[in-house]
Enzyme design. Structure first.
Site, PDB file in Angstrom:
ATOM      1  CG  LEU A  41      -1.950  -1.137   1.284  1.00 54.16           C
ATOM      2  CD1 LEU A  41      -2.725  -1.070   2.598  1.00 54.16           C
ATOM      3  CD2 LEU A  41      -2.887  -1.095   0.095  1.00 54.16           C
ATOM      4  CB  SER A  42       3.419   2.707   1.703  1.00 55.81           C
ATOM      5  OG  SER A  42       4.481   1.865   2.104  1.00 55.81           O
ATOM      6  N   GLY A  43       4.877   3.220  -0.913  1.00 59.65           N
ATOM      7  CA  GLY A  43       6.032   3.164  -1.801  1.00 59.65           C
ATOM      8  C   GLY A  43       7.363   3.070  -1.085  1.00 59.65           C
ATOM      9  CB  SER A  44       8.355   2.407   2.426  1.00 53.79           C
ATOM     10  OG  SER A  44       7.888   1.090   2.630  1.00 53.79           O
TER      11      SER A  44
END
Length: 175
Positions: A41-44
């Site tokens: 869900l995130s671009g980390s």
């Protein structure tokens, strides 16, 4: 002409059924082999794990992990994170326990708190880009309703030609 349409229809419905089965296996069936599936869900961790991907995680022994490995861990509550190990810290009070300092690839700095080994869910084994968008959508309304409706329509479409077929409906077929 009718047989060409019927053959085309059969091919179309067969493709729909195969796609539905492959999607079900990708989302649920892999659990039979010990994988847990999570949506990114995130671009980390981009570009390694793009947003919208499905990530397949297999449980591992914390003592088998090394600096540079990616791990998936529970941050708190329902929050699950996948980051790369930058340091392994032995626990001074419990020698059998380990702590892991982690960092997202796209993040500038390491995570604020190290991860205890009992919070590690596993190690990512493979990823399927974009399928996470579908998985995330069909796990919540209205996506659940649409998925059920599409499944029902695929089943109906696969039996529809037989319902309207005049072949095989002779007088001998009446019980």
């Amino acid at each position: 002409m009718k047989s060409v349409i019927q053959k085309s229809w059969n091919i179309f419905t067969s493709i729909l059924v195969v796609l539905a089965v492959l999607t079900a296996v990708a989302l649920v069936g892999v659990r039979l082999f010990g994988f847990q599936v999570y949506t990114v869900l995130s671009g980390s961790m981009e570009p390694e794990y793009p947003v919208g991907s499905l990530i397949y995680v297999k449980a591992v022994d914390a003592h088998d992990l090394r600096v540079g490995d990616d791990i998936t861990f529970r941050l708190g509550g329902n929050t699950v994170v996948t980051h790369r190990i930058t340091e392994i810290i032995p626990d001074k009070e419990k020698p059998q326990s380990l702590w892991f300092r982690t960092k997202g690839l796209a993040n500038e700095s390491e995570d604020a708190n190290p991860v205890p080994d009992d919070k590690i869910l596993g190690k990512p084994m493979f990823v399927i880009p974009y399928l996470g968008y579908l998985a995330y959508y069909i796990q919540r309304p209205p996506g659940v309703y649409i998925a059920v409706a599409v499944g029902a329509i695929v089943l109906l479409l696969s039996f529809l030609p037989e319902l309207f077929s005049k072949e095989g409906k002779g007088e001998d077929d009446i019980l």
